[in-house]
Design an enzyme around this catalytic site. Structure first.
Site, PDB file in Angstrom:
ATOM      1  N   HIS A 183       0.815  -1.220   0.000  1.00 27.73           N
ATOM      2  CA  HIS A 183       0.000   0.000   0.000  1.00 27.73           C
ATOM      3  C   HIS A 183       0.840   1.258   0.000  1.00 27.73           C
ATOM      4  O   HIS A 183       0.315   2.363  -0.072  1.00 27.73           O
ATOM      5  CB  HIS A 183      -0.957  -0.010   1.194  1.00 27.73           C
ATOM      6  CG  HIS A 183      -1.855  -1.213   1.187  1.00 27.73           C
ATOM      7  ND1 HIS A 183      -1.502  -2.387   1.793  1.00 27.73           N
ATOM      8  CD2 HIS A 183      -3.048  -1.418   0.608  1.00 27.73           C
ATOM      9  CE1 HIS A 183      -2.459  -3.285   1.594  1.00 27.73           C
ATOM     10  NE2 HIS A 183      -3.411  -2.722   0.880  1.00 27.73           N
ATOM     11  N   CYS A 206      -0.378  -8.066  -1.007  1.00 28.30           N
ATOM     12  CA  CYS A 206      -1.569  -7.974  -1.853  1.00 28.30           C
ATOM     13  C   CYS A 206      -1.113  -7.736  -3.295  1.00 28.30           C
ATOM     14  O   CYS A 206       0.091  -7.706  -3.570  1.00 28.30           O
ATOM     15  CB  CYS A 206      -2.462  -6.833  -1.344  1.00 28.30           C
ATOM     16  SG  CYS A 206      -4.143  -6.882  -2.024  1.00 28.30           S
TER      17      CYS A 206
HETATM   18  N1  GLN Z   1      -5.423 -11.097  -7.422  1.00 29.97           N
HETATM   19  C1  GLN Z   1      -5.827  -9.788  -7.011  1.00 29.97           C
HETATM   20  C2  GLN Z   1      -4.716  -8.798  -7.298  1.00 29.97           C
HETATM   21  O1  GLN Z   1      -3.590  -9.142  -7.207  1.00 29.97           O
HETATM   22  C3  GLN Z   1      -6.162  -9.766  -5.547  1.00 29.97           C
HETATM   23  C4  GLN Z   1      -6.692  -8.417  -5.112  1.00 29.97           C
HETATM   24  C5  GLN Z   1      -7.205  -8.386  -3.690  1.00 29.97           C
HETATM   25  O2  GLN Z   1      -6.791  -9.131  -2.860  1.00 29.97           O
HETATM   26  N2  GLN Z   1      -8.074  -7.468  -3.371  1.00 29.97           N
HETATM   27  O3  GLN Z   1      -4.958  -7.656  -7.582  1.00 29.97           O
HETATM   28 ZN    ZN Z   2      -5.270  -8.534  -1.184  1.00 34.37          ZN
END
Ligand code: GLN
Ligand code: ZN
Length: 758
Positions: free
Chosen positions: A696, A728
């Site tokens: 983030h 993420c």
């Molecule tokens: N596969 C998605 C990405 O990498 C997962 C997104 C999420 O966890 N919100 O963007």
């Molecule tokens: Zn995520």
């Protein structure tokens, strides 16, 4: 509807509990963003906001609403506004009267300062800023906004019923500093609310809507006593309070709601129709009942026969004067109006109601308008009979489901070996969560293609190039399991919904998520099915470009369900299983195309939890089954991954384990692997990748830092179970920091590998 019923409720008053703020064309969003970008003046922004308030008040008046809310408007968030009203904003942002600059500093991160924490408002997708409670907090009431709005409306000749977030909800939604007991603020809070109410008395306001949705949740110890104490005190101010509850049943909190002794009580009879009788049985003779019978959380037309039956029952018991017709909750959670939808099929449109149209329903119900009731019954019947509502094949598939359809053929213990042999991965395999940077270039091509300025061929060629370059970069970085990068996706739900039957899309059906940010959830109107593969060709193409294992990437059934407007004529469970069946076919097609690893993301699993704990088990049971239904139709060797974003998993860990994914990746870098404590306590049976860096922020952590986190992780997770990945997806990041961070991440994994193998 029989004529006498119509007569019974013909003189009912009507109320609205809150109206969407953004404007029918999201005027507020653009004004806010223009202001933040320095392209609009403060005066400009405030003028747009005022214009919207006026427009919305007039709209509600013209619709025939009797109790029209004020102070439901916000430039960012109503919880933050309440803190400003009470003078209880965190001191680190400054003291004294809150300027617009300081207001937004509390709401939005900047280079200089981290904003207040934000989290979801109950079980909605609306985010509020979390109050911070500490011993030093002092309350200094500032009613400027509250009173200004009352005056603004009066200039239009409109008398409003101001909305306040109630003291108990506010207190319990806040976060107390370490060791501080937030309940000790009660006296200060009572004083502050009394001052606010007294100010409203001065303004000759007769009714106040005081929102206590916390009453629809499991209250912590001591909260009931606190509630009684606070409301006994507020009762001394000569003003009528409409104690407003929503999102679920009051249940064991009903007695305390009644004892609050307010002049009125609002209940949600859409989410909890059974509570009408419960409330009618105990309402005190002087209390009015506001019946929330028009759904404020979804976009379907109200079933008038059902709603009228509830209203007449309330009138039978209480008499006309004591019954008010209202939406179940604020209309904040639905889009503004249907008028601007020009592309929705007319038939589907006739079954929909957005905020403006819902006002019409409330008034029609209160009048007992026969002609409208007849039209309504016809639309309800039409929807039930429509071919699009029922896909016989899908229904038959659902009916035929057996226990074995929800389980992999062999348990994880036996699959793991087969997967190890098939994949040949090193210890601590490295991978990513799926998406790679969605650069301006990617967005430009997608927009051009969408608007017909770029041909299918040209767009396709662009995507192939993007995938190829992404693969080369991943190889250079040295990642073990590769992904194609998700460049073709706009949004992780919309992308899939567009391929599936049973979904419709609005042009302008925006709902506020936080601040200026809005989302446009797809509408699930029919049984869901998958006419053709959705992602296979991209994954297959990516696989053809590399020797390394390729991971296919899907959004899970619960996340698709949660982030859509769902139909209300069949159980959510059934819709989620229909989506699961569609995904199951996709998973099987990916496997057949030679994709050895498939990830099914479920970031929304946790947020689907019901407000009441006693309902968790039932939800988790079908939600876990939905995931298993989508993923269990593959061979032993095929490795299933899942991914979840938010940290608070402690309480649902057994369900996460029950998903039986071979590998799960989770957010944890921001909490310095606190997540691991949970796994220490519960020993997770399968493989796990606790995120080692926070995507983030653009900050690039060095290899040492990530190595240190991995060392923490191997103390809890067995080496052969540990994966290495970011927190993420990387779509919001740029390439330079992404490559730098992933290089460091791989270096950390290599170092640990070398050490552990010695
Ligand atoms: N596969 C998605 C990405 O990498 C997962 C997104 C999420 O966890 N919100 O963007
Ligand atoms: Zn995520």
């Amino acid at each position: 509807m029989p004529a006498d019923t119509a007569l019974d409720i013909s003189k009912l008053k009507t109320a609205n509990l809150g109206f969407p703020r953004m404007g029918s064309q999201r005027e507020l969003k653009f004004a806010l963003e223009g202001y933040w970008a320095g392209k609009r003046t403060e005066a400009d922004l405030l003028a747009v906001a005022k214009g919207l308030r006026e427009e919305h008040w007039k709209l509600q008046r013209d619709a025939g609403i009797h109790f029209i809310p004020s102070n439901d408007f916000s430039l960012y968030d109503q919880v933050l506004d309440t803190l400003v009203l009470l003078g209880a904003t965190p001191e680190r942002f400054g003291t004294g009267a809150v300027t617009l600059e300081r207001y937004f500093a509390m709401a939005r991160n900047s280079r200089e300062q981290t904003a207040m924490e934000m989290t979801k408002w109950f079980d909605t997708n609306y985010h509020y800023l979390v109050p911070e409670w500490s011993a030093g907090i002092s309350f200094a009431v500032d009613t400027t906004k509250l009173v200004n709005e009352i005056h603004e409306a009066r200039l239009l000749g409109i008398e409003t019923r101001p909305v306040l977030i109630g003291p108990i909800t506010l207190l319990l939604l806040g976060k107390a500093a370490d060791g501080f007991d937030a309940f000790s603020l009660a006296d200060k809070l009572i004083e502050a609310y009394k001052k606010v109410l007294a100010r409203l008395v001065e303004e000759k306001i007769s009714w106040v809507q005081i929102d206590e949705p916390i009453l629809a949740t499991d209250l912590p110890e001591g909260a009931v006593d606190l509630f009684r104490r606070v409301y006994r005190q507020l009762g001394s101010v000569p003003i009528k309070l409409m104690l407003t509850t929503y999102f679920d049943r009051l249940a064991e909190n009903l007695p305390v709601a009644i004892d609050a002794n307010t002049t009125g009580l609002h209940i949600d009879v859409v989410r909890a129709p059974q509570q009408l009788e419960e409330v009618l049985a105990v309402l005190q003779p002087h209390q009015l009942l506001s019946v929330g019978c028009v759904e404020g959380r979804n976009i379907w037309l109200t079933n008038f026969a059902e709603a009228s039956a509830m209203l007449s029952r309330a009138v039978d018991v209480l008499g006309e004067k004591r019954v008010i017709v209202a939406p179940s909750c604020s209309l904040l959670h639905v889009p503004h109006d249907l008028r601007s939808e020009t592309k929705l099929p007319a038939r589907l449109k006739s079954w929909l109601r957005f905020a403006e149209e819902k006002l019409g329903e409330i008034v029609a119900l209160a009048k007992g308008d026969d002609a409208i009731a007849v039209q309504n019954a016809a639309a309800i019947a039409d929807r039930a009979a429509a071919e699009s509502s029922t896909n016989r094949e899908v229904r038959a598939q659902l009916d035929a489901l057996k226990e074995i359809d929800f389980s992999r053929e062999f348990p994880y213990g036996e699959r793991a070996g087969a997967q190890r042999d098939a994949l040949g991965l090193p210890l601590f395999p490295t991978t990513t969560i799926g998406s790679f940077p969605q650069t301006a270039d990617v967005r430009k091509h997608r927009a051009a293609h969408k608007h017909g300025h770029e041909t299918d061929e040209a767009y396709e060629a662009f995507l192939r190039e993007a995938i190829e370059s992404c693969i080369r970069r991943q190889e250079e970085i040295g990642l073990d399991v590769l992904v194609h990068g998700e460049f073709e996706r706009n949004d992780m739900v919309e992308y899939f919904a567009e391929f599936l039957e049973g979904f419709a899309f609005t042009e302008n059906g925006w709902v506020q998520s936080y601040g200026s940010r809005c989302v446009k959830p797809p509408i699930i109107f029919g049984d869901v099915s998958r006419p053709q593969p959705m992602t296979v060709r991209w994954s297959e193409y990516a696989r053809s470009l590399t020797e390394r294992p390729m991971k296919g990437m899907l959004t899970g059934p619960i996340t698709i369900l949660q982030w859509s407007f769902v139909r209300n004529d069949i159980p959510r469970r059934d819709t989620s299983w229909q989506i699961a069946l569609a995904l199951r076919s996709e998973v099987q097609d990916l496997e057949a195309a030679g994709i050895p690893i498939i990830q099914v993301d479920e970031p929304a699993l946790r947020e689907g939890l019901p407000l009441r704990r006693r309902e968790w088990e039932a939800y988790l049971d079908w939600a876990v089954k939905a995931f298993r239904l989508s993923t269990s139709g593959v061979r032993n060797e095929t490795q299933i991954h899942t991914h979840m974003c938010y940290c608070a998993f402690e309480d649902i860990l057994p369900s996460i384990a029950a998903l039986d994914a071979d590998v799960i990746s989770m957010e944890s870098a921001r909490s310095k692997m606190e997540l691991l404590d949970v796994f220490r306590a519960n020993s997770y049976p399968n493989e796990i990748g606790p995120g080692v860096y926070d995507i983030h922020s653009p900050r690039v952590p060095d290899a040492d830092e990530m190595y240190a986190l991995l060392q923490l992780a191997v103390q809890v997770i067995k080496p052969e179970q540990l994966w290495v990945n970011p927190d993420c997806g990387l779509k919001t990041r740029g390439w330079p920091e992404t490559e730098a961070a992933l290089n460091n991440m791989c270096a950390a994994a290599v170092r640990l590998r070398a050490e552990m193998q010695v």
